[in-house]
Write a protein that holds these residues in place. Structure first.
Motif, PDB file in Angstrom:
ATOM      1  N   HIS A   1       0.844  -1.195   0.000  1.00 13.94           N
ATOM      2  CA  HIS A   1       0.000   0.000   0.000  1.00 13.94           C
ATOM      3  C   HIS A   1       0.873   1.236   0.000  1.00 13.94           C
ATOM      4  O   HIS A   1       1.898   1.319   0.690  1.00 13.94           O
ATOM      5  N   ASP A   2       0.479   2.222  -0.811  1.00 14.68           N
ATOM      6  CA  ASP A   2       1.267   3.446  -0.922  1.00 14.68           C
ATOM      7  C   ASP A   2       0.416   4.690  -1.134  1.00 14.68           C
ATOM      8  O   ASP A   2       0.951   5.777  -1.339  1.00 14.68           O
ATOM      9  N   ASN A   3      -0.922   4.544  -1.099  1.00 14.53           N
ATOM     10  CA  ASN A   3      -1.797   5.705  -1.237  1.00 14.53           C
ATOM     11  C   ASN A   3      -3.141   5.389  -0.577  1.00 14.53           C
ATOM     12  O   ASN A   3      -3.327   4.303  -0.008  1.00 14.53           O
ATOM     13  N   PHE A   4      -4.071   6.325  -0.672  1.00 13.88           N
ATOM     14  CA  PHE A   4      -5.363   6.136   0.001  1.00 13.88           C
ATOM     15  C   PHE A   4      -6.070   4.863  -0.446  1.00 13.88           C
ATOM     16  O   PHE A   4      -6.505   4.052   0.381  1.00 13.88           O
ATOM     17  N   ALA A   5      -6.195   4.671  -1.755  1.00 15.66           N
ATOM     18  CA  ALA A   5      -6.943   3.522  -2.264  1.00 15.66           C
ATOM     19  C   ALA A   5      -6.291   2.205  -1.855  1.00 15.66           C
ATOM     20  O   ALA A   5      -6.973   1.264  -1.425  1.00 15.66           O
ATOM     21  N   SER A   6      -4.962   2.115  -1.984  1.00 19.98           N
ATOM     22  CA  SER A   6      -4.295   0.853  -1.666  1.00 19.98           C
ATOM     23  C   SER A   6      -4.294   0.578  -0.161  1.00 19.98           C
ATOM     24  O   SER A   6      -4.353  -0.582   0.256  1.00 19.98           O
TER      25      SER A   6
ATOM     26  N   PRO B   1      -0.676  -3.717  -5.175  1.00 19.85           N
ATOM     27  CA  PRO B   1      -2.058  -3.263  -4.980  1.00 19.85           C
ATOM     28  C   PRO B   1      -2.845  -3.302  -6.281  1.00 19.85           C
ATOM     29  O   PRO B   1      -2.275  -3.235  -7.369  1.00 19.85           O
ATOM     30  N   LEU B   2      -4.144  -3.474  -6.146  1.00 14.82           N
ATOM     31  CA  LEU B   2      -5.023  -3.437  -7.310  1.00 14.82           C
ATOM     32  C   LEU B   2      -5.103  -1.997  -7.798  1.00 14.82           C
ATOM     33  O   LEU B   2      -5.352  -1.080  -7.008  1.00 14.82           O
ATOM     34  N   ARG B   3      -4.898  -1.804  -9.077  1.00 17.76           N
ATOM     35  CA  ARG B   3      -4.803  -0.447  -9.617  1.00 17.76           C
ATOM     36  C   ARG B   3      -5.959  -0.138 -10.562  1.00 17.76           C
ATOM     37  O   ARG B   3      -6.401  -0.997 -11.330  1.00 17.76           O
ATOM     38  N   GLY B   4      -6.444   1.076 -10.528  1.00 13.79           N
ATOM     39  CA  GLY B   4      -7.433   1.544 -11.487  1.00 13.79           C
ATOM     40  C   GLY B   4      -8.860   1.383 -10.989  1.00 13.79           C
ATOM     41  O   GLY B   4      -9.263   0.291 -10.581  1.00 13.79           O
ATOM     42  N   TRP B   5      -9.628   2.469 -11.017  1.00 16.27           N
ATOM     43  CA  TRP B   5     -10.996   2.421 -10.514  1.00 16.27           C
ATOM     44  C   TRP B   5     -11.886   1.524 -11.359  1.00 16.27           C
ATOM     45  O   TRP B   5     -12.780   0.847 -10.829  1.00 16.27           O
ATOM     46  N   ARG B   6     -11.655   1.474 -12.670  1.00 13.42           N
ATOM     47  CA  ARG B   6     -12.475   0.594 -13.514  1.00 13.42           C
ATOM     48  C   ARG B   6     -12.249  -0.861 -13.153  1.00 13.42           C
ATOM     49  O   ARG B   6     -13.196  -1.661 -13.114  1.00 13.42           O
TER      50      ARG B   6
ATOM     51  N   GLY C   1      -1.032   3.032   7.987  1.00 19.61           N
ATOM     52  CA  GLY C   1      -0.751   4.459   7.859  1.00 19.61           C
ATOM     53  C   GLY C   1      -1.897   5.266   7.293  1.00 19.61           C
ATOM     54  O   GLY C   1      -1.678   6.316   6.659  1.00 19.61           O
ATOM     55  N   LEU C   2      -3.131   4.822   7.494  1.00 18.90           N
ATOM     56  CA  LEU C   2      -4.289   5.577   7.014  1.00 18.90           C
ATOM     57  C   LEU C   2      -4.609   6.687   8.011  1.00 18.90           C
ATOM     58  O   LEU C   2      -4.959   6.418   9.163  1.00 18.90           O
TER      59      LEU C   2
ATOM     60  N   ALA D   1     -12.610   6.125   3.424  1.00 23.40           N
ATOM     61  CA  ALA D   1     -12.272   4.700   3.387  1.00 23.40           C
ATOM     62  C   ALA D   1     -13.493   3.846   3.702  1.00 23.40           C
ATOM     63  O   ALA D   1     -13.726   2.805   3.069  1.00 23.40           O
ATOM     64  N   LEU D   2     -14.284   4.287   4.670  1.00 24.19           N
ATOM     65  CA  LEU D   2     -15.507   3.549   4.988  1.00 24.19           C
ATOM     66  C   LEU D   2     -16.460   3.521   3.797  1.00 24.19           C
ATOM     67  O   LEU D   2     -17.038   2.470   3.463  1.00 24.19           O
ATOM     68  N   LEU D   3     -16.625   4.663   3.144  1.00 23.93           N
ATOM     69  CA  LEU D   3     -17.497   4.712   1.971  1.00 23.93           C
ATOM     70  C   LEU D   3     -16.977   3.794   0.860  1.00 23.93           C
ATOM     71  O   LEU D   3     -17.756   3.117   0.185  1.00 23.93           O
ATOM     72  N   MET D   4     -15.655   3.770   0.681  1.00 22.36           N
ATOM     73  CA  MET D   4     -15.081   2.903  -0.341  1.00 22.36           C
ATOM     74  C   MET D   4     -15.303   1.428  -0.005  1.00 22.36           C
ATOM     75  O   MET D   4     -15.704   0.631  -0.864  1.00 22.36           O
ATOM     76  N   GLY D   5     -15.083   1.065   1.246  1.00 28.55           N
ATOM     77  CA  GLY D   5     -15.296  -0.324   1.651  1.00 28.55           C
ATOM     78  C   GLY D   5     -16.751  -0.734   1.545  1.00 28.55           C
ATOM     79  O   GLY D   5     -17.082  -1.805   1.013  1.00 28.55           O
ATOM     80  N   TRP D   6     -17.637   0.114   2.027  1.00 30.89           N
ATOM     81  CA  TRP D   6     -19.062  -0.198   1.940  1.00 30.89           C
ATOM     82  C   TRP D   6     -19.521  -0.262   0.483  1.00 30.89           C
ATOM     83  O   TRP D   6     -20.329  -1.116   0.111  1.00 30.89           O
TER      84      TRP D   6
END
Length: 394
Positions: A206-211, A288-293, A348-349, A357-362
């Motif tokens: 992990h190296d950014n918010f999404a990852s 990490p998985l990359r790309g929103w699509r 490190g979030l 992050a909660l919205l992304m997970g949900w």
């Protein structure tokens, strides 16, 4: 002829140096100590035998069990390289070389490394050329490659396994970097003759918010501070080992049109035989998985796969499958919430990113729920799942 066991107080390295050809001798220990070993097809001289016996006496006196490392075949699946940064391959290959080199002398023969790629068989030499170019540490090893036209993840693993001839079959992926001590820890459980499968500890880089968020909500345990989750994992197909004879006896990874279903089905067969998969602390860092699509598609196929698994291993009843979809949705929403709030500091979030992050997970697991429920009521057929072109990261 008389052999001597030497003094158990003498350091192992000094014991090995007593031979005129120390590169021919050696042992491996369950604690990870490795020295050069007798080659499988080389002569075992008397002085080599004496040195090995002396080293054995040293470790036995210390209460350490000596083990012989088995022959190994390693299948490196290359489909995942489509969805990560292309220059990662060199890092992955060099990490594999670094983990193999300390054990080369202790193995009965050099490890067989098979690269399984989604392409035509006549591309084999081109693939091997790239492997030797990007992973120079592997250039002198026993390399092979096999192409599977339009190959999917588990199909490529099975294609590579069909070429294997080592006693232990190891699977890794082209987007995982192997940590120090990986090979010894993955092989150690096979000292027990009843062990048929071993799964290592894979975690997301992990190296950014999404990852960072994905590392918290994903099926993999975290690198540290997550022992309970690591112990619950069944088989990490990107970091696992099997006895080759057993793997072939069950037909390899079972065919399924789903995206990541076959691994669960293989574990199901293992459990049906009264066996289990040993969890080893053989660590591998997954990109990490990359790309929103890709993430949106991955969320959708995760739900469809969940319904396939329940149908095949639990019940074909549509009503039960629909109830399971709802139950799993609630479980995953709670799991995501608990892990984001409770383990965010490990990755490190920062606190201010927690709501997003909660919205992304949900959102991820809500998309999965919609697709699982739709599959349960028959809105999806049994089409073969492929990563669509629009979701690939180039």
């Amino acid at each position: 002829m008389k052999t001597t066991t030497g003094s158990s107080r003498e350091p192992p390295a000094a014991l090995a140096r007593r031979t005129s050809h120390p590169e021919r001798c050696g042992v491996a220990t369950a604690s990870g100590f490795v020295m050069p070993a007798v080659a499988g097809d080389g002569p075992a001289t008397l002085e080599c035998t004496e040195a090995v016996l002396a080293i054995a006496a040293h470790f036995n006196a210390a209460g350490v069990t000596l083990v012989a490392l088995p022959s190994v075949s390693i299948v490196v699946e290359m489909e995942n390289i489509k969805t990560v940064e292309p220059d990662l391959l060199g890092v992955v290959l060099e990490s594999l070389a670094a983990q193999l080199k300390p054990h080369l002398g202790a193995l009965p023969r050099p490890p067989q490394i098979i690269f399984s790629y989604p392409g035509q068989p006549d591309e084999r030499e081109e693939v091997l050329h790239r492997i030797r170019r990007d992973g120079p540490g592997l250039a002198a090893m026993d390399l092979d490659a096999v192409g599977t036209p339009d190959g999917r993840y588990y199909e490529m693993k099975n294609a590579g396994a069909a070429r294997a001839d080592g006693g232990i079959l190891i699977f890794v992926d082209s987007d995982v970097e192997l940590a120090d001590g990986w090979l010894g820890k993955l092989l150690e459980p096979f000292n027990d003759a009843t062990t048929m499968a071993v799964s290592g500890h894979t975690f997301l880089r992990h190296d950014n918010f999404a990852s960072r968020t994905l590392a918290l909500i994903w099926i993999f345990a975290l690198e540290r501070g997550d022992d309970r989750e690591a112990a619950r994992r069944s088989i990490n197909a990107n970091n696992a080992a099997f006895r080759l004879d057993w793997f072939r006896s069950v037909g390899g990874f079972p065919y399924d049109p789903g995206f990541k279903v076959s691994c669960a089905l293989l574990y199901y067969r293992l459990r049906q035989q009264g066996l289990d998969c040993v969890r080893a602390d053989a660590r591998a860092r997954h990109e990490p998985l990359r790309g929103w699509r890709f993430l949106l598609w991955r969320a959708a196929v995760t739900g469809r796969d969940a319904d396939r698994k329940y149908r095949l291993m639990k019940s074909p009843s549509r009503a039960r499958r629909l109830r399971h979809a709802g139950s799993r949705w609630g479980t995953m929403l709670w799991r995501s919430t608990r892990r984001i709030l409770g383990k965010r500091k490990i990755v490190g979030l920062p606190l201010w990113q927690v709501p997003a992050a909660l919205l992304m997970g949900w959102g991820f697991y809500s998309i999965a729920f919609v697709n699982q429920a739709a599959s349960a009521i028959g809105l999806f057929g049994n089409a073969v799942e492929h990563v669509p072109d629009y979701a690939e990261v180039h």
